[in-house]
Design an enzyme around this catalytic site. Sequence first.
Site, PDB file in Angstrom:
ATOM      1  N   LYS A   5       0.856  -1.188   0.000  1.00 41.21           N
ATOM      2  CA  LYS A   5       0.000   0.000   0.000  1.00 41.21           C
ATOM      3  C   LYS A   5       0.890   1.235   0.000  1.00 41.21           C
ATOM      4  CE  LYS A   5      -4.503   0.533   2.169  1.00 41.21           C
ATOM      5  NZ  LYS A   5      -5.201   0.498   3.458  1.00 41.21           N
ATOM      6  N   LEU A   6       0.649   2.093  -0.979  1.00 41.17           N
ATOM      7  CA  LEU A   6       1.465   3.308  -1.136  1.00 41.17           C
ATOM      8  C   LEU A   6       0.541   4.521  -1.167  1.00 41.17           C
ATOM      9  CD1 LEU A   6       3.567   1.869  -4.084  1.00 41.17           C
ATOM     10  CD2 LEU A   6       4.533   2.462  -1.856  1.00 41.17           C
TER      11      LEU A   6
END
Length: 217
Positions: A83-84
Site C-alpha cells: 500500500k502506497l
Amino acid sequence: MKLFIDTANVEHIKEMADLGIISGVTTNPSLIAKEGRDFKEVIKEITAIVDGPISGEVISTDADKMFEEAKEITKIHKNMLVKLPLTEAGLKATKLCKEAGIKTNVTLVFSSNQALMAARAGATYVSPFVGRLSDTLHDGIEVVADIKRIFDVHNLDTKIISASIRNPKQLSESALVGADIATVPYDVLKKSITHPLTDKGLKAFLDDWNKTFGDKK
Ligand code: G3P
C-alpha cells in the site's frame, strides 16, 4: 464485488474468514498501531488465515525508501500487496514496484484524477476513501462511480477498492456503482449480515415448530 476486511485484528479476520465472505485483507499504519503488535508478526498470522491479497502499507515518505520497504513487505508472503500513498513519491514508488513486478494498492485517493494518476503509474489497485469524503461535503460514492467510468472508458485494468466504508449503505452503494472490491471494517460486516426481520422470522419458525412437535427434530 468482492469483500475484503479492513482491520489488523486477527480474531475478527478469523471470524469473518470462517463465514466464507472475505477474500482479502487491508491494513494501514493506524490499524496496525491499534493492535499494538509487531507488523511482520501480525501480517504473517493474517496470511495464514486468508488466502488472498493482503495489503501492508509503507511508512516512508521518500520514493526510494518506499520501494525498499515494498520489497521487504513482499518477502513476507506471496499474497502481499504494497500500500502506497497517493503522493508524488508514492506514484514514483508505484512505477518502481510495477517495473519490479510488485503488486500495489494506492491509498488515500480522494478524487478521480488521483485514481487516474495511480492507474497510469501502474497501480494494481486504487483505494478511494468513501467514508472520509462523505464526512466532508463530498459524495464518496460519486467519486467511486467516476473512477469506474474512467477506468472502463479508457480500458484501464487497475481494480477499484472502495475503502473507508463507514456503514452498510456505503457498502451497498459501492457494489451498485461497480467497485471491484469493498474493504469493510468488522462492525460494518456484522451489521450487514443481520436484519431484525431475519431474527423475527427465524424465531416465529422455531416457535411454530416447537408448539407442534416440542423439541423433536
Ligand atoms: O482502507 C482505508 C481505511 O482503513 C480508512 O478508513 O475509517 O480510517 O477512514 P477510515
